[in-house]
Design a protein around this motif. Structure first.
Motif: not given
Length: 484
Positions: A15-17, A365-371, A394-399, A408-414
């Motif tokens: 999604a975002l590189t 998951k909350k962010l994914c549902s709120d997007l 949204a798909e990438s966050i779910g994974k 680490a994923a939360v910080y990476a997403v942020r």
């Protein structure tokens, strides 16, 4: 370790590189080449340059903050720093008759660094028991990480990576294992430069809370001002699809960051609570039995662990000292018993880690549902590129939420969303006229002025937290200096 960098959680790449590359020193600046971890308790880390001089110092626990309070080791040679740390360890009572174990871990261009530290401690106190194999708790965690991620890290690599992960919350074990030592050292050195010497746990929590409250209030007001040109001057073009509503897109991204920040705050508080969960009496019994403790020894062991909170951290602290004070031959003689103890403590740690991981998964998951709710109607028919990007996000966050390292994923997403909002801001500034931008910036200035009271409250809260932290560390230091 391999010589390329992969920092973002892998599921984000679709999604975002926005890769993050760690600098290895600017032109003309000394480069970080050696990592030294010292565990007495206190536990601290040094980063040295190619000439063996100290670039950065990190206190890894409160005892190290007390030891280093009012001291500055930067610029010293390794020998000078070693002598200072060793002498302070004796003067402040950390090295004593009950605790003469010192663990020294060196990674990178080691040279004679380890021998310099050994010599310094031997000169400061008699009967020192040295180890280069790390502490009990470090080895426990190393074994768990290697098993979980299929790695083969040494204790030096483990400690170096653990320090780098603390510096960059989005860094994963697998990504870090592929990084060059110099890149990991650069992350640590940069983090050390940003950490206040009085940054106790209480100070850090107070500062984070004050900044979060202020920045959230300010951000919501300021970000909304970028909607104005698109909802007034350019509304006809936006409605007919002739103009992209960058203001709405920008707010969607910054809104996503705020949702994730709230989730992070909640998860971090839950993590702090989880780490205070008491270990079971059965675990204490199993450890005492494995170590062949007498009834009196067991009573002392249980009393000390309970006095320190009866947590996994309390067990680690006790066992770090217990095993560190043994000779290498003595540790080898009870290798199987140490393995039993490690398994017992790790079983307790696994329960806590699972609980903590779930908190970070829930944040994602909350962010994914709120997007979907964050995407305003005004861009649904006029910015298909961004809608596609949000869908992929949204798909990438779910994974990412189901990955091995959700924290680490939360910080990476942020970081990724924050970076994308910056790109949208640049696109918006190119899209708007200078007059449009000036109007928005004038409005932002007015809002900022209106928030001056909130800003002063934030600054006052941080200043008060700093005062309390300084007084706290100074009092602990003074108590040790004055102890008989």
């Amino acid at each position: 370790m391999k010589k390329y960098v992969k920092v973002l959680a892998p599921a984000m790449a679709a999604a975002l590189t926005l890769p993050l590359f760690a600098a290895c020193g600017k032109d003309g600046e000394a480069k970080a080449e050696t990592y030294v971890g010292i565990d007495v308790n206190p536990s601290l880390s040094l980063v040295l340059d190619g000439d063996g001089k100290v670039l950065s110092v990190l206190a890894d626990n409160e005892d190290a903050q007390v030891l280093l309070y009012g001291e500055d080791l930067t610029g010293m040679t390794a020998e000078e720093a070693a002598e200072k740390i060793a002498s302070l360890s004796v003067e402040l009572g950390y090295l004593n008759d009950e605790n003469k174990g010192v663990s020294i871990t060196v990674e990178g261009e080691a040279g004679e660094v380890e021998s310099a530290f050994r010599a310094a401690f031997e000169g400061a106190a008699d009967g020192i028991s040295f180890s280069s194999g790390g502490t009990f708790s470090q080895n426990r965690k190393l074994a768990a990480v290697n098993a979980e991620y299929g790695l083969d890290l040494t204790i030096g690599e483990f400690r170096l990576i653990a320090e780098a992960k603390a510096a960059d919350g989005s860094l994963t074990w697998e990504a870090a294992a592929e990084m060059d030592t110099s890149e990991l050292l650069a992350l640590i050195a940069d983090a050390a430069d940003a950490i206040e010497p009085y940054a106790t746990a209480a100070y850090s929590a107070a500062k984070q809370a004050a900044l979060y409250a202020y920045e959230t209030a300010k951000g919501q007001l300021v970000d909304a001002l970028w909607l104005v040109p698109y909802s007034t001057t350019y509304l006809p073009e936006v409605l007919t699809g002739q103009k992209v509503n960058y203001g709405a897109i920008y707010n969607a991204y910054t809104g996503a960051v705020r949702v994730l920040d709230a989730g992070l705050t909640a998860a971090e508080k839950a993590e702090e609570t989880a780490e205070k969960v008491p270990v079971s009496d059965a675990t204490l019994d199993a450890i005492a039995a494995a170590l062949g403790m007498s009834d009196e020894q067991k009573a002392d062991f249980v009393a000390q662990v309970e006095a320190d909170g009866k947590t996994v951290a309390a067990l680690d602290d006790y066992l770090d000292v217990y095993f560190k004070n043994m000779t290498e031959d003595a540790r080898q003689a009870i290798k199987d018993k140490i393995a039993e103890v490690t398994a017992a403590v790790q079983a307790e740690a696994d329960k806590i880690d699972e609980s903590i991981a779930q908190e970070y998964k829930d944040a994602l998951k909350k962010l994914c549902s709120d997007l979907t709710a964050l995407i305003p109607d005004s861009i649904k028919n006029t910015a298909n590129t961004y809608l596609s990007e949000f869908s992929a996000l949204a798909e990438s966050i779910g994974k990412a939420a189901e990955g091995k390292e959700p924290k680490a994923a939360v910080y990476a997403v942020r970081d990724a969303i924050d970076g994308r909002s910056d790109e949208v801001m640049n696109a918006m500034r190119s899209d708007l006229t200078e007059e449009d931008i000036q109007k928005v910036e004038d409005s932002i200035a007015a809002v900022t002025d209106a928030l001056s009271a909130a800003e002063e409250k934030c600054k006052a809260a941080i200043a008060e937290a700093e005062t309390q932290a300084r007084e706290y560390l100074a009092a602990l230091r003074a108590a040790r200096e004055n102890a008989e």
